[in-house]
Motif scaffolding. Structure first.
Motif, PDB file in Angstrom:
ATOM      1  N   ALA A 162      -7.295   8.754  -9.888  1.00 26.38           N
ATOM      2  CA  ALA A 162      -7.829   7.426  -9.603  1.00 26.38           C
ATOM      3  C   ALA A 162      -7.110   6.385 -10.448  1.00 26.38           C
ATOM      4  O   ALA A 162      -6.742   5.307  -9.959  1.00 26.38           O
ATOM      5  N   GLY A 163      -6.896   6.703 -11.717  1.00 24.77           N
ATOM      6  CA  GLY A 163      -6.171   5.801 -12.599  1.00 24.77           C
ATOM      7  C   GLY A 163      -4.722   5.616 -12.174  1.00 24.77           C
ATOM      8  O   GLY A 163      -4.178   4.507 -12.208  1.00 24.77           O
ATOM      9  N   ILE A 164      -4.083   6.716 -11.761  1.00 23.60           N
ATOM     10  CA  ILE A 164      -2.675   6.665 -11.364  1.00 23.60           C
ATOM     11  C   ILE A 164      -2.495   5.823 -10.102  1.00 23.60           C
ATOM     12  O   ILE A 164      -1.629   4.931 -10.048  1.00 23.60           O
ATOM     13  N   PHE A 165      -3.295   6.086  -9.085  1.00 20.08           N
ATOM     14  CA  PHE A 165      -3.155   5.326  -7.844  1.00 20.08           C
ATOM     15  C   PHE A 165      -3.470   3.852  -8.070  1.00 20.08           C
ATOM     16  O   PHE A 165      -2.870   2.981  -7.444  1.00 20.08           O
ATOM     17  N   SER A 166      -4.408   3.560  -8.973  1.00 26.77           N
ATOM     18  CA  SER A 166      -4.711   2.169  -9.294  1.00 26.77           C
ATOM     19  C   SER A 166      -3.525   1.494  -9.987  1.00 26.77           C
ATOM     20  O   SER A 166      -3.173   0.353  -9.661  1.00 26.77           O
ATOM     21  N   LYS A 167      -2.924   2.192 -10.943  1.00 26.59           N
ATOM     22  CA  LYS A 167      -1.753   1.633 -11.636  1.00 26.59           C
ATOM     23  C   LYS A 167      -0.604   1.390 -10.663  1.00 26.59           C
ATOM     24  O   LYS A 167       0.038   0.329 -10.696  1.00 26.59           O
ATOM     25  N   LEU A 168      -0.329   2.359  -9.801  1.00 28.83           N
ATOM     26  CA  LEU A 168       0.778   2.202  -8.859  1.00 28.83           C
ATOM     27  C   LEU A 168       0.504   1.074  -7.872  1.00 28.83           C
ATOM     28  O   LEU A 168       1.419   0.339  -7.488  1.00 28.83           O
ATOM     29  N   ALA A 169      -0.763   0.924  -7.465  1.00 30.27           N
ATOM     30  CA  ALA A 169      -1.117  -0.189  -6.583  1.00 30.27           C
ATOM     31  C   ALA A 169      -0.931  -1.521  -7.305  1.00 30.27           C
ATOM     32  O   ALA A 169      -0.424  -2.496  -6.726  1.00 30.27           O
ATOM     33  N   LYS A 170      -1.315  -1.560  -8.565  1.00 27.17           N
ATOM     34  CA  LYS A 170      -1.173  -2.782  -9.360  1.00 27.17           C
ATOM     35  C   LYS A 170       0.280  -3.239  -9.407  1.00 27.17           C
ATOM     36  O   LYS A 170       0.573  -4.431  -9.319  1.00 27.17           O
ATOM     37  N   TYR A 171       1.193  -2.269  -9.532  1.00 22.18           N
ATOM     38  CA  TYR A 171       2.613  -2.602  -9.662  1.00 22.18           C
ATOM     39  C   TYR A 171       3.355  -2.567  -8.325  1.00 22.18           C
ATOM     40  O   TYR A 171       4.576  -2.571  -8.278  1.00 22.18           O
ATOM     41  N   ASN A 172       2.603  -2.512  -7.225  1.00 22.90           N
ATOM     42  CA  ASN A 172       3.175  -2.601  -5.878  1.00 22.90           C
ATOM     43  C   ASN A 172       4.177  -1.485  -5.573  1.00 22.90           C
ATOM     44  O   ASN A 172       5.195  -1.718  -4.922  1.00 22.90           O
ATOM     45  N   TYR A 173       3.870  -0.280  -6.045  1.00 25.34           N
ATOM     46  CA  TYR A 173       4.669   0.876  -5.627  1.00 25.34           C
ATOM     47  C   TYR A 173       4.533   1.014  -4.110  1.00 25.34           C
ATOM     48  O   TYR A 173       3.419   1.104  -3.583  1.00 25.34           O
ATOM     49  N   ASP A 174       5.653   1.009  -3.416  1.00 28.28           N
ATOM     50  CA  ASP A 174       5.596   0.921  -1.952  1.00 28.28           C
ATOM     51  C   ASP A 174       6.179   2.124  -1.233  1.00 28.28           C
ATOM     52  O   ASP A 174       6.436   2.073  -0.033  1.00 28.28           O
ATOM     53  N   SER A 175       6.373   3.224  -1.966  1.00 28.91           N
ATOM     54  CA  SER A 175       6.930   4.413  -1.333  1.00 28.91           C
ATOM     55  C   SER A 175       5.837   5.462  -1.136  1.00 28.91           C
ATOM     56  O   SER A 175       4.659   5.136  -1.054  1.00 28.91           O
ATOM     57  N   TRP A 176       6.225   6.727  -1.085  1.00 31.02           N
ATOM     58  CA  TRP A 176       5.334   7.803  -0.647  1.00 31.02           C
ATOM     59  C   TRP A 176       4.602   8.487  -1.801  1.00 31.02           C
ATOM     60  O   TRP A 176       5.126   8.595  -2.911  1.00 31.02           O
ATOM     61  N   THR A 203       0.842  -1.185   0.000  1.00 32.85           N
ATOM     62  CA  THR A 203       0.000   0.000   0.000  1.00 32.85           C
ATOM     63  C   THR A 203       0.878   1.236   0.000  1.00 32.85           C
ATOM     64  O   THR A 203       1.855   1.320   0.745  1.00 32.85           O
ATOM     65  N   ILE A 204       0.547   2.193  -0.855  1.00 33.20           N
ATOM     66  CA  ILE A 204       1.299   3.440  -0.946  1.00 33.20           C
ATOM     67  C   ILE A 204       1.275   4.161   0.402  1.00 33.20           C
ATOM     68  O   ILE A 204       0.258   4.180   1.099  1.00 33.20           O
ATOM     69  N   LYS A 205       2.401   4.763   0.753  1.00 30.60           N
ATOM     70  CA  LYS A 205       2.492   5.527   1.990  1.00 30.60           C
ATOM     71  C   LYS A 205       2.094   6.985   1.742  1.00 30.60           C
ATOM     72  O   LYS A 205       2.387   7.559   0.711  1.00 30.60           O
ATOM     73  N   GLY A 206       1.454   7.573   2.744  1.00 29.09           N
ATOM     74  CA  GLY A 206       1.066   8.966   2.605  1.00 29.09           C
ATOM     75  C   GLY A 206      -0.139   9.290   3.477  1.00 29.09           C
ATOM     76  O   GLY A 206      -0.605   8.443   4.236  1.00 29.09           O
ATOM     77  N   PRO A 207      -0.629  10.514   3.353  1.00 25.65           N
ATOM     78  CA  PRO A 207      -0.141  11.568   2.467  1.00 25.65           C
ATOM     79  C   PRO A 207       1.122  12.245   2.999  1.00 25.65           C
ATOM     80  O   PRO A 207       1.358  12.275   4.214  1.00 25.65           O
ATOM     81  N   ALA A 208       1.934  12.765   2.068  1.00 28.84           N
ATOM     82  CA  ALA A 208       3.131  13.529   2.416  1.00 28.84           C
ATOM     83  C   ALA A 208       3.141  14.823   1.614  1.00 28.84           C
ATOM     84  O   ALA A 208       2.366  14.993   0.666  1.00 28.84           O
ATOM     85  N   ILE A 209       4.029  15.732   1.991  1.00 29.37           N
ATOM     86  CA  ILE A 209       4.068  17.051   1.350  1.00 29.37           C
ATOM     87  C   ILE A 209       5.512  17.489   1.143  1.00 29.37           C
ATOM     88  O   ILE A 209       6.369  17.307   2.012  1.00 29.37           O
TER      89      ILE A 209
END
Length: 351
Positions: free
Chosen positions: A283-297, A4-10
């Motif tokens: 929505a599309g971006i977060f779905s794509k990143l989740a699909k590819y297991n992006y695990d940073s912020w 799961t992506i970490k966040g929110p960050a700024i």
């Protein structure tokens, strides 16, 4: 394994200033935490917030910085060296403008300015490791961008030599990052030599696929180029190790398009906007990143031609939180499944 992506960050660069709460690291991190942010990306070029020279020399100082952030309730996501990275490669046409990014003692001396920038980049590798960070974010700088449009006709070999030189300058820096186990995630950005997927590939090829040459994914710059920013994730997801959440809009008309007629930010066809006010499909971006297991912020970078920064920051934290997908560890139809029965399978198939 699902992540799961970490966040929110700024990203703090656009908010740092002389007045409280933006004038010190304790103040600005408390402000960020109060808005709902869980992480902060620290600009190493804002001396009121961070001392890069000290961070590269002193583990004690880095522990103090981490402690300040923890006390406020946030983590450090990455160190930013955008301005120093920019100065690793500067075309002479921009010398006088980019001098402002460097100390006064190297103004008017491009060689000294570049040496200072390279030293800063190497110090950021050490500082990142002292802070326990695996990723930093930066720019590549530019030697070729003034020649982006091929008129007058570019001399044969000009672009190839520009990218070869860019790689010659960055390879020793990236080797230091490799020594310290830290990525350099380049923000792919117009006016940098690396501004889209093709130019990233050109740079990476000259670096012989260097392990530490990574991407800080920022869809706003892709929308303004009319690049398919969702397909970009499909192609380059293995190289994406940082993510700037920034919105933009592109509204061409009969008078201007991608190049926007030298207009101010407010009057350009392509404009940066606060989150939710633009056209980026998050929505599309977060779905794509989740699909590819992006695990940073997921890090807000606020740049809007209309909205006040404090309003943009306040709206940004819930926007990102609402888009982060808590990745499931089981399929939705698991309830209907069962253990594998090979005899049943053969019967179903008529075998």
């Amino acid at each position: 394994m699902a992540t799961t992506i970490k966040g929110p960050a700024i990203f703090l660069a656009q908010f740092a200033g002389d007045a409280a709460p933006f004038n010190t690291l304790p103040n600005i991190t408390r402000w960020a935490a109060d808005l709902g942010y869980k992480g902060v990306q620290i600009p190493t070029f804002v001396s009121s917030l961070f001392d890069l020279d000290k961070a590269a020399e002193s583990q004690t100082y880095c522990d103090e910085v981490k402690g300040i952030c923890a006390q406020s309730g946030v983590e450090i996501t990455e160190l930013s060296t955008h301005l120093q990275g920019q100065l690793v490669a500067v075309h002479p046409a921009y010398d006088s403008q980019f001098d402002a990014f460097a100390p006064t003692e190297v103004h008017g001396n491009p060689k000294a300015r570049q040496e200072w920038a390279v030293d800063q980049m190497k110090k950021a590798a050490v500082a990142s490791r002292n802070l326990g960070l695996d990723v930093s974010v930066s720019f590549t700088g530019s030697l070729a961008f003034p020649y982006i449009y091929p008129w007058p006709q570019r001399p044969a070999g000009l672009i190839e030599e520009a990218f070869a030189e860019l790689a010659r300058r960055w390879k020793p820096i990236l080797d230091v990052y490799e020594d310290h186990g830290v990525d350099v995630a380049y923000e792919i950005h117009p006016c940098e030599d690396v501004f889209d997927g093709v130019t990233f590939e050109m740079f990476l090829e000259q670096l012989k696929g260097h392990k530490r040459c990574m991407i800080n994914y920022d869809p706003s710059h892709f929308l303004l180029q009319q690049l398919d920013y969702l397909a970009f994730i499909d192609i380059y997801h293995e190289r994406i190790s940082a993510f700037h959440v920034k919105d933009a809009e592109f509204n061409p008309d009969g008078r201007q398009g991608v190049y926007s007629g030298y207009q101010s930010w407010e009057n350009r066809a392509g404009r940066f906007r606060s989150l939710g006010d633009g056209q980026v499909d998050f929505a599309g971006i977060f779905s794509k990143l989740a699909k590819y297991n992006y695990d940073s912020w997921a890090v807000l970078e606020w740049e809007c031609c209309l909205k006040h920064p404090e309003q943009g920051a306040a709206e940004g934290a819930p926007f990102i939180a609402d888009h982060i997908i808590h990745v499931t560890e089981k399929a939705f139809d698991d309830f209907a499944g069962g253990s594998t029965d090979h005899a049943q399978i053969k019967k179903i198939l008529g075998l």
